[in-house]
Motif scaffolding. Sequence first.
Motif, PDB file in Angstrom:
ATOM      1  N   ASN A   1       0.805  -1.230   0.000  1.00 29.89           N
ATOM      2  CA  ASN A   1       0.000   0.000   0.000  1.00 29.89           C
ATOM      3  C   ASN A   1       0.833   1.274   0.000  1.00 29.89           C
ATOM      4  O   ASN A   1       0.364   2.342   0.428  1.00 29.89           O
ATOM      5  N   VAL A   2       2.071   1.171  -0.462  1.00 27.01           N
ATOM      6  CA  VAL A   2       2.948   2.344  -0.572  1.00 27.01           C
ATOM      7  C   VAL A   2       3.613   2.297  -1.942  1.00 27.01           C
ATOM      8  O   VAL A   2       4.095   1.250  -2.372  1.00 27.01           O
ATOM      9  N   LYS A   3       3.615   3.427  -2.615  1.00 29.00           N
ATOM     10  CA  LYS A   3       4.274   3.492  -3.921  1.00 29.00           C
ATOM     11  C   LYS A   3       5.773   3.613  -3.700  1.00 29.00           C
ATOM     12  O   LYS A   3       6.241   4.539  -3.036  1.00 29.00           O
ATOM     13  N   ASN A   4       6.535   2.651  -4.237  1.00 29.24           N
ATOM     14  CA  ASN A   4       7.977   2.631  -4.027  1.00 29.24           C
ATOM     15  C   ASN A   4       8.737   2.653  -5.350  1.00 29.24           C
ATOM     16  O   ASN A   4       8.324   2.028  -6.330  1.00 29.24           O
ATOM     17  N   PHE A   5       9.863   3.369  -5.310  1.00 32.12           N
ATOM     18  CA  PHE A   5      10.751   3.450  -6.466  1.00 32.12           C
ATOM     19  C   PHE A   5      12.153   3.058  -6.006  1.00 32.12           C
ATOM     20  O   PHE A   5      12.582   3.412  -4.910  1.00 32.12           O
ATOM     21  N   TYR A   6      12.858   2.335  -6.875  1.00 37.01           N
ATOM     22  CA  TYR A   6      14.155   1.777  -6.490  1.00 37.01           C
ATOM     23  C   TYR A   6      15.229   2.107  -7.517  1.00 37.01           C
ATOM     24  O   TYR A   6      14.969   2.201  -8.721  1.00 37.01           O
ATOM     25  N   LEU A   7      16.455   2.256  -7.005  1.00 37.29           N
ATOM     26  CA  LEU A   7      17.652   2.305  -7.840  1.00 37.29           C
ATOM     27  C   LEU A   7      18.533   1.153  -7.396  1.00 37.29           C
ATOM     28  O   LEU A   7      18.846   1.024  -6.212  1.00 37.29           O
ATOM     29  N   TYR A   8      18.917   0.286  -8.335  1.00 34.10           N
ATOM     30  CA  TYR A   8      19.786  -0.850  -8.035  1.00 34.10           C
ATOM     31  C   TYR A   8      21.188  -0.566  -8.572  1.00 34.10           C
ATOM     32  O   TYR A   8      21.343  -0.056  -9.685  1.00 34.10           O
ATOM     33  N   ARG A   9      22.173  -0.932  -7.777  1.00 33.87           N
ATOM     34  CA  ARG A   9      23.564  -0.774  -8.209  1.00 33.87           C
ATOM     35  C   ARG A   9      24.313  -2.077  -7.954  1.00 33.87           C
ATOM     36  O   ARG A   9      24.355  -2.575  -6.832  1.00 33.87           O
ATOM     37  N   TYR A  10      24.909  -2.630  -9.011  1.00 32.85           N
ATOM     38  CA  TYR A  10      25.721  -3.840  -8.911  1.00 32.85           C
ATOM     39  C   TYR A  10      27.167  -3.476  -9.236  1.00 32.85           C
ATOM     40  O   TYR A  10      27.454  -2.950 -10.317  1.00 32.85           O
ATOM     41  N   THR A  11      28.079  -3.760  -8.301  1.00 34.42           N
ATOM     42  CA  THR A  11      29.495  -3.480  -8.491  1.00 34.42           C
ATOM     43  C   THR A  11      30.259  -4.797  -8.483  1.00 34.42           C
ATOM     44  O   THR A  11      30.162  -5.565  -7.521  1.00 34.42           O
ATOM     45  N   TYR A  12      30.991  -5.053  -9.557  1.00 32.33           N
ATOM     46  CA  TYR A  12      31.675  -6.338  -9.735  1.00 32.33           C
ATOM     47  C   TYR A  12      33.185  -6.169  -9.572  1.00 32.33           C
ATOM     48  O   TYR A  12      33.758  -5.198 -10.068  1.00 32.33           O
ATOM     49  N   SER A  13      33.820  -7.128  -8.916  1.00 27.41           N
ATOM     50  CA  SER A  13      35.277  -7.078  -8.739  1.00 27.41           C
ATOM     51  C   SER A  13      36.001  -7.226 -10.074  1.00 27.41           C
ATOM     52  O   SER A  13      37.151  -6.809 -10.217  1.00 27.41           O
TER      53      SER A  13
ATOM     54  N   LYS B   1      33.578 -11.178  -6.668  1.00 24.21           N
ATOM     55  CA  LYS B   1      32.886 -10.541  -5.552  1.00 24.21           C
ATOM     56  C   LYS B   1      31.951  -9.470  -6.104  1.00 24.21           C
ATOM     57  O   LYS B   1      32.340  -8.679  -6.961  1.00 24.21           O
ATOM     58  N   VAL B   2      30.731  -9.470  -5.594  1.00 22.27           N
ATOM     59  CA  VAL B   2      29.707  -8.547  -6.093  1.00 22.27           C
ATOM     60  C   VAL B   2      29.099  -7.779  -4.919  1.00 22.27           C
ATOM     61  O   VAL B   2      28.666  -8.388  -3.936  1.00 22.27           O
ATOM     62  N   GLU B   3      29.094  -6.458  -5.030  1.00 20.21           N
ATOM     63  CA  GLU B   3      28.411  -5.631  -4.036  1.00 20.21           C
ATOM     64  C   GLU B   3      27.076  -5.203  -4.626  1.00 20.21           C
ATOM     65  O   GLU B   3      27.019  -4.610  -5.710  1.00 20.21           O
ATOM     66  N   ILE B   4      25.996  -5.504  -3.904  1.00 22.07           N
ATOM     67  CA  ILE B   4      24.647  -5.197  -4.372  1.00 22.07           C
ATOM     68  C   ILE B   4      24.044  -4.130  -3.467  1.00 22.07           C
ATOM     69  O   ILE B   4      23.936  -4.321  -2.255  1.00 22.07           O
TER      70      ILE B   4
END
Length: 273
Positions: A158-170, A204-207
């Motif tokens: 019941n809440v409008k949500n917006f996301y930004l995803y960032r994937y950083t790879y070794s 290694k991946v940072e999410i």
Amino acid sequence: MKNIYCFSVLVLIFFLFSCEEVIPLNLETGNPKLVIEAALTMKKGSLGNAQKIKLSTTTSYYSTSTSIVKGATVVVQNSNNQSFIFVEAPNTGEYRCTNFVPVIGETYRLTIRYNGETYTAQEVMQAVTEIVKVVQNNSGGFGGKDIELKAHYIDPANVKNFYLYRYTYSSQVTSNYYTDEDVFFNGNEFFSISQNDKIKSGDKVEINHYGISKTYFNYMSVLVSIAGNGGGGPFQSPPATVRGNIINTTQEENFPLGYFSISEYDSVNYTVK
């Protein structure tokens, strides 16, 4: 006839070699614009007191260096008019604050004074839900042979949500970004997904998942689309001007580049099996 043939061959060779000559273009250089990198973030569960804002100006097409901004005044205020002063770190173009107080749902106003002009923007700090698990699939991709990662979370109902995803790879110099909104999964478990078909065991991946406003979502969606997601990231120079939410109150037509945002984020470090 033989002489004509030889002459034709010589002319063809001349043109082929002429095509290899580098011809510099005399491109017009416009007046430098202020570039404002003001993405304030707080990691979930942390205080978020240390923040920084980076200022630079645009340069010519052939320039290989960044023109940093010195001598600006940078202040962020909350709705109670509490001011947080960002102090310049010499010769870096970075303005830093160590006593910032981030509060979910609070409204913040950015004010920058530079070169006789004033720039302002306003944003509300957005929350983000935690990453509950990372699932690895070794049969991903179109051919079913790629390693694929999914970072799952429970979207608030019941809440409008917006996301930004960032994937950083070794194994990759720059990060991959993309945006999402909960139109089709509001209140349900969902996930971000890696967009790198070269992941291998041991990487290694940072999410990172960021909660962002609708306007920042629109801005980043355009920016990511322009820059592409092949590892370049959205903060390299795009081939078109993208207007952010920061306005020049002194001279409106001399608008800056960049965006003022403030977000909570959750982060997971994962080692590919």
